[in-house]
Motif scaffolding. Structure first.
Motif, PDB file in Angstrom:
ATOM      1  N   LEU A 144      13.097   9.243  -8.315  1.00 17.59           N
ATOM      2  CA  LEU A 144      11.696   9.234  -8.745  1.00 17.59           C
ATOM      3  C   LEU A 144      11.614   8.623 -10.142  1.00 17.59           C
ATOM      4  CD1 LEU A 144       8.679  10.063  -8.521  1.00 17.59           C
ATOM      5  CD2 LEU A 144       9.345  12.263  -9.508  1.00 17.59           C
ATOM      6  N   MET A 157       4.250   5.648 -10.407  1.00 13.96           N
ATOM      7  CA  MET A 157       5.327   6.443  -9.816  1.00 13.96           C
ATOM      8  C   MET A 157       5.962   5.666  -8.674  1.00 13.96           C
ATOM      9  SD  MET A 157       3.086   9.895  -9.755  1.00 13.96           S
ATOM     10  CE  MET A 157       1.562   8.981  -9.887  1.00 13.96           C
ATOM     11  N   TYR A 158       7.272   5.612  -8.677  1.00  8.58           N
ATOM     12  CA  TYR A 158       8.052   5.005  -7.608  1.00  8.58           C
ATOM     13  C   TYR A 158       8.979   6.082  -7.078  1.00  8.58           C
ATOM     14  CZ  TYR A 158       6.630   0.381  -9.323  1.00  8.58           C
ATOM     15  OH  TYR A 158       5.923  -0.724  -9.706  1.00  8.58           O
ATOM     16  N   LYS A 159       8.969   6.286  -5.769  1.00  9.38           N
ATOM     17  CA  LYS A 159       9.803   7.334  -5.167  1.00  9.38           C
ATOM     18  C   LYS A 159      10.574   6.757  -3.990  1.00  9.38           C
ATOM     19  CE  LYS A 159      11.046  11.620  -4.090  1.00  9.38           C
ATOM     20  NZ  LYS A 159      12.297  12.042  -4.622  1.00  9.38           N
ATOM     21  N   ASN A 160      11.915   6.854  -4.064  1.00 10.74           N
ATOM     22  CA  ASN A 160      12.752   6.443  -2.938  1.00 10.74           C
ATOM     23  C   ASN A 160      12.592   7.445  -1.799  1.00 10.74           C
ATOM     24  OD1 ASN A 160      13.900   4.206  -4.234  1.00 10.74           O
ATOM     25  ND2 ASN A 160      15.550   5.421  -5.095  1.00 10.74           N
ATOM     26  N   THR A 161      12.388   6.938  -0.604  1.00 17.38           N
ATOM     27  CA  THR A 161      12.367   7.773   0.595  1.00 17.38           C
ATOM     28  C   THR A 161      13.344   7.176   1.599  1.00 17.38           C
ATOM     29  OG1 THR A 161      10.586   6.545   1.695  1.00 17.38           O
ATOM     30  CG2 THR A 161       9.926   8.371   0.240  1.00 17.38           C
ATOM     31  N   TRP A 167      13.184   9.497 -14.958  1.00 15.26           N
ATOM     32  CA  TRP A 167      13.929   9.105 -13.761  1.00 15.26           C
ATOM     33  C   TRP A 167      14.771  10.289 -13.310  1.00 15.26           C
ATOM     34  CZ3 TRP A 167      14.619   5.836  -9.882  1.00 15.26           C
ATOM     35  CH2 TRP A 167      15.834   5.850  -9.209  1.00 15.26           C
ATOM     36  N   ASN A 197      14.167   0.089  -2.221  1.00 13.97           N
ATOM     37  CA  ASN A 197      14.502   1.245  -3.047  1.00 13.97           C
ATOM     38  C   ASN A 197      14.840   0.781  -4.454  1.00 13.97           C
ATOM     39  OD1 ASN A 197      17.193   0.436  -3.067  1.00 13.97           O
ATOM     40  ND2 ASN A 197      17.817   1.883  -1.509  1.00 13.97           N
TER      41      ASN A 197
END
Length: 187
Positions: free
Chosen positions: A83, A99-103, A79, A142
């Motif tokens: 990400l 994969m988790y990505k905040n945008t 983390w 998010n």
């Protein structure tokens, strides 16, 4: 003189009837607008539940196997700066790197089937190389990594490396709009 004109009483009655008609139209269109917003909220809630439940199941099935990323073998849970990357056994394909990505507009989700191959340090590039990349977008959502200080207080973490244990009391906060779900990481 045979001129026709409105009297004051006729004018007041006309204004009253016009106002009544406008109020009825406003109520009808207001109900349609409210119904549309409720429909949108329900759709939003459904997406929130599906995405957060998928993440919960993936976290329950964290795989502690060694993964070779950029020539460094080790268990994968990472983390940093919005990400989240980890290896899970949840899913139809077996071991999967998720994969988790905040945008700015929401949450990007990507997955890569792991077969023991050596991977580059940029896992999103590995996913993009696939013929049919598994990349999805959840608008408005998010995630955050939190550590419990006590029952009611959490501290947001900026980074974490290594699979958390149940004693670490680490949670993922999955949020979207006014909705939030706290998912414990306890593999």
């Amino acid at each position: 003189m045979n001129q026709k004109a409105f009297t004051l009483l006729e004018l007041l009655v006309t204004i009253f009837l016009g106002t009544l008609l406008l109020l009825l139209l406003y109520q009808a269109f207001g109900k349609v607008a409210r119904d549309f917003l409720y429909l949108q909220e329900g759709k939003h809630f459904s997406i929130f539940i599906k995405a957060s439940e998928g993440l919960r199941r993936q976290l329950e099935n964290i795989d502690k196997s060694k993964v070779n990323v950029a020539g460094r073998p080790g268990s994968l849970f990472y983390w940093r700066n919005g990400l989240l990357v980890f290896l899970t056994r949840f899913g139809p394909g077996g071991k999967t790197i998720v994969m988790y990505k905040n945008t700015k507009g929401g949450l990007v989700y990507a997955e890569l089937l792991y077969t023991g191959q050596r991977l580059s340090s940029n896992l999103f590039d590995e996913v993009k190389k696939l013929p049919n990349p598994s990349i999805f977008f959840v608008p408005g959502a998010n995630i955050a990594l939190l550590k419990a200080k006590n029952e009611d207080e959490f501290k947001e973490l900026s980074s974490w490396r290594g699979i958390p244990s149940c004693q670490d009391k680490v949670f993922i906060k999955f949020s979207s709009g006014s909705l939030a779900r706290f998912i414990p990481i306890c593999p």
